[in-house]
Design an enzyme around this catalytic site. Sequence first.
Site, PDB file in Angstrom:
ATOM      1  N   GLY A  48      -4.661 -56.100  63.589  1.00 56.67           N
ATOM      2  CA  GLY A  48      -3.889 -57.476  63.533  1.00 56.67           C
ATOM      3  C   GLY A  48      -5.214 -58.490  63.377  1.00 56.67           C
ATOM      4  O   GLY A  48      -5.868 -58.457  63.257  1.00 56.67           O
ATOM      5  N   GLU A  49      -4.651 -59.325  64.524  1.00 51.31           N
ATOM      6  CA  GLU A  49      -5.546 -60.402  64.577  1.00 51.31           C
ATOM      7  C   GLU A  49      -6.007 -60.576  66.187  1.00 51.31           C
ATOM      8  O   GLU A  49      -4.997 -60.946  67.008  1.00 51.31           O
ATOM      9  CB  GLU A  49      -5.000 -61.988  64.154  1.00 51.31           C
ATOM     10  N   SER A  50      -7.014 -60.133  66.651  1.00 54.83           N
ATOM     11  CA  SER A  50      -7.361 -59.845  68.139  1.00 54.83           C
ATOM     12  C   SER A  50      -7.084 -61.202  68.987  1.00 54.83           C
ATOM     13  O   SER A  50      -6.454 -61.036  70.091  1.00 54.83           O
ATOM     14  CB  SER A  50      -8.780 -59.189  68.358  1.00 54.83           C
ATOM     15  N   CYS A  79      -8.827 -51.214  65.126  1.00 55.27           N
ATOM     16  CA  CYS A  79      -9.656 -52.471  64.438  1.00 55.27           C
ATOM     17  C   CYS A  79      -9.197 -53.372  65.723  1.00 55.27           C
ATOM     18  O   CYS A  79      -9.885 -53.275  66.706  1.00 55.27           O
ATOM     19  CB  CYS A  79      -8.866 -52.710  63.285  1.00 55.27           C
ATOM     20  N   ARG A 106     -16.925 -59.028  66.560  1.00 56.21           N
ATOM     21  CA  ARG A 106     -15.751 -59.147  65.445  1.00 56.21           C
ATOM     22  C   ARG A 106     -16.162 -59.527  64.022  1.00 56.21           C
ATOM     23  O   ARG A 106     -17.368 -60.062  63.999  1.00 56.21           O
ATOM     24  CB  ARG A 106     -14.872 -60.391  65.921  1.00 56.21           C
ATOM     25  N   ILE A 139     -10.844 -53.202  57.169  1.00 53.74           N
ATOM     26  CA  ILE A 139     -10.569 -54.377  56.731  1.00 53.74           C
ATOM     27  C   ILE A 139     -10.792 -55.428  57.925  1.00 53.74           C
ATOM     28  O   ILE A 139     -10.539 -55.606  59.304  1.00 53.74           O
ATOM     29  CB  ILE A 139      -8.940 -54.528  56.613  1.00 53.74           C
ATOM     30  N   HIS A 175      -8.848 -48.090  59.795  1.00 60.06           N
ATOM     31  CA  HIS A 175      -7.101 -48.173  59.906  1.00 60.06           C
ATOM     32  C   HIS A 175      -6.494 -46.734  59.337  1.00 60.06           C
ATOM     33  O   HIS A 175      -6.100 -46.867  58.115  1.00 60.06           O
ATOM     34  CB  HIS A 175      -6.678 -49.192  58.919  1.00 60.06           C
ATOM     35  N   GLU A 177      -3.827 -45.743  60.026  1.00 57.23           N
ATOM     36  CA  GLU A 177      -2.187 -45.732  59.622  1.00 57.23           C
ATOM     37  C   GLU A 177      -1.984 -46.221  58.143  1.00 57.23           C
ATOM     38  O   GLU A 177      -0.748 -46.398  57.622  1.00 57.23           O
ATOM     39  CB  GLU A 177      -1.868 -46.713  60.698  1.00 57.23           C
TER      40      GLU A 177
HETATM   41  N1  GLN Z   1     -10.636 -59.332  61.992  1.00 55.48           N
HETATM   42  C1  GLN Z   1      -9.678 -58.973  63.076  1.00 55.48           C
HETATM   43  C2  GLN Z   1      -9.994 -59.308  64.326  1.00 55.48           C
HETATM   44  O1  GLN Z   1     -11.083 -59.407  64.738  1.00 55.48           O
HETATM   45  C3  GLN Z   1      -9.047 -57.268  63.016  1.00 55.48           C
HETATM   46  C4  GLN Z   1      -8.824 -56.950  61.479  1.00 55.48           C
HETATM   47  C5  GLN Z   1      -7.893 -55.990  61.620  1.00 55.48           C
HETATM   48  O2  GLN Z   1      -7.421 -55.470  62.525  1.00 55.48           O
HETATM   49  N2  GLN Z   1      -7.754 -55.465  60.351  1.00 55.48           N
HETATM   50  O3  GLN Z   1      -9.268 -59.621  65.130  1.00 55.48           O
END
Ligand code: GLN
Length: 202
Positions: A48-50, A79, A106, A139, A175, A177
């Site tokens: 997701g978005e860390s 990720c 990141r 991703i 990923h 999943e």
């Molecule tokens: N770029 C996202 C981050 O730094 C991670 C991307 C992902 O979980 N697919 O949070």
Amino acid sequence: MHQTIGVLALQGDFEKHEQMLHQIGVKTIQVRKPHALNECVGLIIPGGESTTLSKLIQLYDLYHPIQSFAKKYVIMGTCAGLILLGTDIDDQRIVPLKLLNISISRNAYGRQIDSFVTYLNLPFIDQTQSNDPFKCIFIRAPQITHVESNVHVIMTNNSQPIMVQSHNILGITFHPELTDDTRIHQFFVDRAFVLNNEINSR
Ligand code: GLN
């Protein structure tokens, strides 16, 4: 205790992880509150978005409960989930859980457009499973820039670590999943159940 795996369901693609676990016959629970962890024998922190995930972990008072959970049970981060598990992250907005002794950069491969897929062998499969290469989907993935000696590198891509493990904590920069290949989830679940049985037989 039920053999249920929790999936942190604050943000990101947690439903995809649940679908994978259901495919291999494993019960799941969406974790949004600390007490949900009492029902699980393992936890997945999804991609997701860390930065957002880190904020939500604090907001929902899950930071210390996840750290305590890690003393007994298995956690897999994929990720953004891996970013949160690290000790040293090149973004001060993230409060790392410090469960994997690694440094992380990141978005190190570049922007969304630099996302890519590569097929790699899984080094841990047993005789009962196919040994076809695994479709690794990256991703906006992080890179693991440093690994301390207590962390085992399970898989690399171009000599970069992409799957690492420290005892009961597993981190993956891609990923699994998002494929229909359940072998990595099976590996994680097997480990979760073995550890839980060890705890219960003490
Ligand atoms: N770029 C996202 C981050 O730094 C991670 C991307 C992902 O979980 N697919 O949070």
